[in-house]
Every structure is written in C-alpha cells, then in structure tokens.
Design a protein around this motif. Structure first.
Motif, PDB file in Angstrom:
ATOM      1  N   LEU A  15      -5.067  14.495 -10.976  1.00 22.56           N
ATOM      2  CA  LEU A  15      -4.156  14.721 -12.092  1.00 22.56           C
ATOM      3  C   LEU A  15      -4.809  14.147 -13.347  1.00 22.56           C
ATOM      4  O   LEU A  15      -4.451  13.076 -13.840  1.00 22.56           O
ATOM      5  CB  LEU A  15      -2.797  14.073 -11.832  1.00 22.56           C
ATOM      6  N   GLU A  21      -4.609  21.133 -14.313  1.00 15.65           N
ATOM      7  CA  GLU A  21      -3.496  20.209 -14.553  1.00 15.65           C
ATOM      8  C   GLU A  21      -2.562  20.736 -15.638  1.00 15.65           C
ATOM      9  O   GLU A  21      -1.333  20.637 -15.522  1.00 15.65           O
ATOM     10  CB  GLU A  21      -4.043  18.835 -14.969  1.00 15.65           C
ATOM     11  N   THR A  37       8.585  18.177  -7.832  1.00 17.38           N
ATOM     12  CA  THR A  37       7.872  16.922  -7.603  1.00 17.38           C
ATOM     13  C   THR A  37       6.387  17.244  -7.629  1.00 17.38           C
ATOM     14  O   THR A  37       5.967  18.280  -7.116  1.00 17.38           O
ATOM     15  CB  THR A  37       8.241  16.304  -6.241  1.00 17.38           C
ATOM     16  N   VAL A  38       5.594  16.362  -8.234  1.00 22.49           N
ATOM     17  CA  VAL A  38       4.147  16.569  -8.306  1.00 22.49           C
ATOM     18  C   VAL A  38       3.447  15.467  -7.528  1.00 22.49           C
ATOM     19  O   VAL A  38       3.625  14.280  -7.808  1.00 22.49           O
ATOM     20  CB  VAL A  38       3.652  16.578  -9.767  1.00 22.49           C
ATOM     21  N   HIS A  40      -0.357  13.995  -6.206  1.00 25.09           N
ATOM     22  CA  HIS A  40      -1.764  14.035  -6.625  1.00 25.09           C
ATOM     23  C   HIS A  40      -2.569  13.035  -5.813  1.00 25.09           C
ATOM     24  O   HIS A  40      -2.027  12.153  -5.157  1.00 25.09           O
ATOM     25  CB  HIS A  40      -1.886  13.727  -8.123  1.00 25.09           C
ATOM     26  N   TYR A  44      -6.294   9.953 -11.125  1.00 21.03           N
ATOM     27  CA  TYR A  44      -5.249  10.452 -12.014  1.00 21.03           C
ATOM     28  C   TYR A  44      -5.320   9.731 -13.352  1.00 21.03           C
ATOM     29  O   TYR A  44      -5.876   8.640 -13.475  1.00 21.03           O
ATOM     30  CB  TYR A  44      -3.862  10.276 -11.394  1.00 21.03           C
ATOM     31  N   VAL A  49       0.689  11.154 -15.791  1.00 26.13           N
ATOM     32  CA  VAL A  49       1.798  10.715 -14.942  1.00 26.13           C
ATOM     33  C   VAL A  49       3.005  10.354 -15.790  1.00 26.13           C
ATOM     34  O   VAL A  49       4.142  10.765 -15.514  1.00 26.13           O
ATOM     35  CB  VAL A  49       1.365   9.521 -14.072  1.00 26.13           C
ATOM     36  N   LEU A  52       4.845  13.390 -17.197  1.00 30.56           N
ATOM     37  CA  LEU A  52       5.715  14.045 -16.223  1.00 30.56           C
ATOM     38  C   LEU A  52       6.977  13.237 -15.969  1.00 30.56           C
ATOM     39  O   LEU A  52       8.087  13.782 -15.920  1.00 30.56           O
ATOM     40  CB  LEU A  52       4.953  14.263 -14.909  1.00 30.56           C
ATOM     41  N   GLU A  53       6.811  11.931 -15.800  1.00 30.41           N
ATOM     42  CA  GLU A  53       7.963  11.073 -15.522  1.00 30.41           C
ATOM     43  C   GLU A  53       8.969  11.110 -16.670  1.00 30.41           C
ATOM     44  O   GLU A  53      10.188  11.079 -16.452  1.00 30.41           O
ATOM     45  CB  GLU A  53       7.496   9.638 -15.260  1.00 30.41           C
ATOM     46  N   THR A  59       6.579  11.887  -9.618  1.00 27.61           N
ATOM     47  CA  THR A  59       5.192  11.996  -9.190  1.00 27.61           C
ATOM     48  C   THR A  59       4.946  11.066  -8.005  1.00 27.61           C
ATOM     49  O   THR A  59       5.552  10.001  -7.907  1.00 27.61           O
ATOM     50  CB  THR A  59       4.204  11.650 -10.323  1.00 27.61           C
ATOM     51  N   CYS A  61       1.595   9.517  -5.625  1.00 27.61           N
ATOM     52  CA  CYS A  61       0.151   9.402  -5.445  1.00 27.61           C
ATOM     53  C   CYS A  61      -0.187   9.310  -3.959  1.00 27.61           C
ATOM     54  O   CYS A  61       0.443   8.556  -3.210  1.00 27.61           O
ATOM     55  CB  CYS A  61      -0.386   8.165  -6.169  1.00 27.61           C
TER      56      CYS A  61
END
Length: 380
Positions: A15, A21, A37-38, A40, A44, A49, A52-53, A59, A61
């Motif tokens: 990510l 991406e 939901t992502v 990765h 990253y 991150v 997105l949050e 997210t 990991c």
C-alpha cells in the motif's frame, strides 16, 4: 451484511503511492453502497493508511505478505485464510501479483462466495529471470481456478493471459483505470520545479523495471542547457539514480525531485511525459499526462497502446531502446507545434479513462456477482 451493505475485502501487496494503490483507493472511497476493508502486506505508506481510515475504510496489515518472498507465502496464505473465514466477506478482490496469488488461495480455503482479481501490470517480463517467470505463471494458472472474474486494464492484457493459459475467456473483463480528468485539465503549473523549459518529465516509483537507465542513456543525446529532465518520485533506486546522474555529468539537466503530491501541477509545468518501462499495465500517469495536454513517449507493451495512439498523441517505442527514445524526444523538443497537436489529441483520447466510468463498471461487476449469489440461494 450489516445495514444491508455487501462486505468487500480488497487485498494488495504493497500500500504505497503507485497506480495500483490509487485505483484501489478510488474504488473503496468513491463507490457507494458497500462496506470496504483494505488489507495490505508488510510494505505500506502510513499516509495512505491514514487516508483510508479517515474516510471510514478499515485497513489490516498482513506482515507475512512480502514482495516476491516465497518463504513467507504459505504461512501468509494460512494467516489470511483464517482472517477471511472469521470475517465472512461477500467478495474478496485482490490486486497485484503476490496479493493476487496469496489472496485467491486463501479465499478458496476460507470458502469466500466470490473472488475478483485485478491485473495491474503483466508480471512476466524480459528483465526478470525465466525461472521466476515460470514460477509466477504456474501460480497464476492455479489461482485463476479460484477466481470468478479477472479484471484487466486493457484488452491486450487479457489476450496475453489467455495465450499463456491463465483462466478462460468468460472470466475476463476489461476496466480501464480512471482518473478525475478535470483535476488535470484545469491545473496551474508548479513554479518550484528545477531546470527550465522545455521540460521532459518521468513520474513513478523509483524501482526496477521502469527503464531509468534507458532514459539516462537517451538523455546523454538530448539534454543540454535548454532542456531539463525531471524524475519525479521516490523509491529504492533514489540514491543509485542520483549517483548515476552525477557520474554521467547530467546533473545540470537531469533532476530527481523526490515524491510530489501535486502531480497535476507538475504535469502542467512540463512539456513531454516519458515512460520507458519494461513492464506495466495501463499506467495512470499516461492518462494524467494526456488529460494535461502532454504528448507521451512510452514503451509498446501491455495496455499502453490502448492509451497512446502512436504518432497521433505520442510515440510508442520498443523496450530497452535509448536511441529511438532520444530520436522521438528530439522530434518533440524541436517542434512546439507538434507537441501542441499531439497534446490536444491526447486530451481528447483521455475521455475514455474517467473515474466515473471505472466505478460504474466495477459496481456492475460486483452487483452481477451478488445477484448470482442471491439467485443460487433461492434455487437451493
């Protein structure tokens, strides 16, 4: 399916701040009606991150997922399968080579109802060892057996994969990577770029496979006091390229700018985009350059010929050919009228690659799979 929204898990190897991406983030932040939901791997960028949050996208990991590391692949599959089984997503959508292979095997173990995979770039390339190419090909063939739909960024990529025995024709869908065209059409030029105009720009992660040495070889034949070349981006090759530029005596005309978050403005302050890559999909930066009115010189690989109309909106060149790259650059640098004409045609062509079109096609794909699930439940 809380609140009636289907739950979709997007899984990507790294990510960072690349084209794959960007397409993934645009999907999960702009497509309504789903709970995304992502996931990765170990690599990253914290800014991605956090982005997105902030938009409400969770997210996760998975540190065992690493770029071309076969030693961690099997435990990564088992770890991800355990997570997917617990979360019970409606669709798993994987991206890039490693996450695509690991994610699809894990989804099969977890009995996920539907699996989609997006091919962002063809992983088989002349600059990679043939043993690695054969291994990845075998994995791709097996992973395709556990995939409902394979999304490619160009028709030619689907044809390439089918020719290699990966999947069947009914699995493939072409969805071009989309961008917000108006952001690039209306951008003002950056005023802090080094060098003078005319300015040649290459934008992307400073990593293997992008053809930087090809460009530096060409630069020795085209760069002088009147032309500047900016390499925009960051990555593992930054220090190597910086040293190479100095060793070649190009430091008065070739500049490494580092990462920039104002790409529309960078393009508005440039005159030609070059991308001499050895492997790509359909690079977003080419669409961005066309939307900005720049002619493009890029290698004749993967989906690039579906973006660049050769000799109309730019030039297509062979991989690893600095002489042809230098010749084409000289043609454009010597003729402002040719740059203007090609740039105008590129701007017209860029209309094919809007983000709204991309999202509508992805939505249709998801809805088709979910409708099939509903029909299957009714007929049981």
């Amino acid at each position: 399916m809380p609140d009636g929204h289907p739950r979709i898990f997007h899984f990507i190897t790294r990510l960072l701040k690349g084209g794959a991406e960007a397409k993934t983030i645009a999907t999960v932040t702009d497509l309504d009606g789903y709970e995304f939901t992502v996931g990765h791997g170990a690599e990253y960028d914290s800014e991605q991150v956090n982005r997105l949050e902030r938009t409400g996208v969770e997210t996760v990991c998975f540190p065992l997922v690493r770029h071309y590391n076969p030693l961690t692949a099997l435990p990564a599959v088992l770890s991800l399968a355990q997570y997917l089984r617990r979360e019970q997503f409606d669709i798993v959508h994987t991206h890039s080579t490693e996450a695509g292979i690991i994610g699809r095997f894990a989804a099969a173990i977890a009995d996920i109802p539907h699996v989609v995979h997006t091919v962002h770039g063809v992983p088989f390339a002349d600059d990679r060892h043939h043993t690695l190419n054969r291994f990845v090909l075998g994995c791709e063939r097996r992973a395709a057996e556990h995939t409902d739909r394979i999304v490619t960024n160009a028709d030619v990529i689907a044809s390439d994969y089918l020719h290699r025995g990966i999947g069947s024709p009914d699995q493939y869908t072409t969805i071009y990577s989309g961008i917000q065209l108006d952001v690039f059409e209306n951008a003002g030029p950056a005023t802090d770029l080094p060098g003078s105009r005319p300015r040649v720009v290459m934008i992307g992660r400073l990593a293997d496979g992008k053809g930087f040495n090809v460009l530096l070889d060409a630069a020795e034949d085209i760069c002088d006091d009147d032309v500047s070349l900016c390499l925009v981006g960051d990555g593992p090759l930054y220090e190597t390229l910086s040293s190479e530029v100095e060793a070649r005596g190009l430091d008065e005309s070739v500049f490494l700018t580092g990462y920039r978050d104002d790409i529309p403005n960078v393009l508005a302050a440039s005159d030609v985009l070059v991308l001499p890559s050895f492997r790509e999909g359909t690079p977003r930066v080419i669409t961005e350059a066309m939307a900005s009115g720049l002619p493009v010189i890029a290698t004749d690989i993967a989906g690039i010929p579906e973006q660049v109309a050769d000799s109309e909106s730019g030039y297509l060149i062979p991989t690893g050919d600095p002489d042809t790259l230098a010749d084409r650059l000289n043609e454009l640098l010597e003729s402002p009228d040719l740059r203007t004409t090609m740039g105008r045609r590129g701007r017209e062509r860029a209309q094919m690659f809007s983000v709204d079109t991309m999202l509508a096609k992805l939505d249709s794909l998801y809805q088709g799979l979910l409708s099939k699930s509903a029909t299957d439940r009714l007929t049981r």
